[in-house]
Design a protein around this motif. Structure first.
Motif, short mmCIF file in Angstrom:
data_model
loop_
_atom_site.label_atom_id
_atom_site.label_comp_id
_atom_site.label_asym_id
_atom_site.label_seq_id
_atom_site.Cartn_x
_atom_site.Cartn_y
_atom_site.Cartn_z
N ASP A 242 -3.04 8.78 -3.51
CA ASP A 242 -3.04 9.16 -2.09
C ASP A 242 -3.85 10.36 -1.53
OD1 ASP A 242 -1.79 8.89 0.63
OD2 ASP A 242 -0.30 10.37 0.05
N SER B 140 -8.90 3.16 -0.45
CA SER B 140 -7.65 2.69 -0.21
C SER B 140 -6.98 2.60 -1.45
CB SER B 140 -7.33 1.40 0.65
OG SER B 140 -7.89 0.41 -0.21
N GLY B 141 -5.43 2.35 -1.17
CA GLY B 141 -4.68 2.46 -2.57
C GLY B 141 -4.86 1.08 -3.19
N TYR C 225 2.60 1.97 -3.32
CA TYR C 225 1.51 2.23 -4.26
C TYR C 225 1.18 3.78 -4.35
CZ TYR C 225 -2.33 2.29 -7.45
OH TYR C 225 -3.51 2.33 -8.38
N LEU C 226 1.11 4.06 -3.04
CA LEU C 226 0.67 5.53 -2.66
C LEU C 226 1.92 6.61 -2.99
CD1 LEU C 226 -1.50 5.32 0.30
CD2 LEU C 226 -2.29 5.31 -2.20
N GLU D 164 0.77 -1.27 -0.07
CA GLU D 164 0.16 0.24 -0.06
C GLU D 164 0.93 1.17 0.19
OE1 GLU D 164 -3.76 2.27 0.48
OE2 GLU D 164 -3.53 0.10 0.29
#
Length: 138
Positions: free
Chosen positions: A51, A61-62, A43-44, A40
């Motif tokens: 984000d 969420s991501g 990815y953000l 996570e």
């Protein structure tokens, strides 16, 4: 038995090939993506717009974004799957294009066109990409 009859209605045989409606294919891919390890935070970092949308309360969420949208957009997961040195060594045409200034680096090439061409991003993933190439190129 209900699942079997539902599948029979969805899948159609055409000269030995199975045709799956796009929404069913997306459902199958998203079900699979839920089982794949996901970082996570990485990815953000790779997708600051995602984000920001999470902080604004627009996204859950991501991981959810990646499963529903990001994968299909070809978003960078910023995972450990890419090895710059290996990629350039095993793709001399890309290395030459980076030297000519056509690409900033090998990763930019892979994200833009290399993965669509089924070029492996690292030694560890080479067998997976070899399998896909063998399956997709008939």
């Amino acid at each position: 038995m209900i699942l079997y009859s539902s599948v029979q209605k969805i899948l159609k045989s055409d000269n030995g090939k199975i045709v799956i409606p796009e929404d069913v294919f997306k459902f199958l891919l998203t079900a699979y993506l839920k089982t794949v390890p996901f970082d996570e935070a990485a990815y953000l970092r790779a997708n600051p717009d995602v984000d920001a949308a999470i902080h604004r309360g627009e996204l859950k969420s991501g991981h959810d974004h990646f499963i529903q949208v990001g994968f299909f957009e070809g978003r960078d997961t910023d995972g450990k799957e890419f090895d710059e040195k290996w990629y350039l060594k095993n793709n001399p045409d890309v290395a030459a294009s980076v030297l000519r200034g056509e690409w900033t680096n090998g990763k930019m090439h892979w994200l833009s066109v290399g993965r669509a061409e089924l070029r492996a991003p690292s030694r560890a993933l080479e067998p997976v990409y070899d399998s896909w190439r063998g399956f997709c190129i008939t």
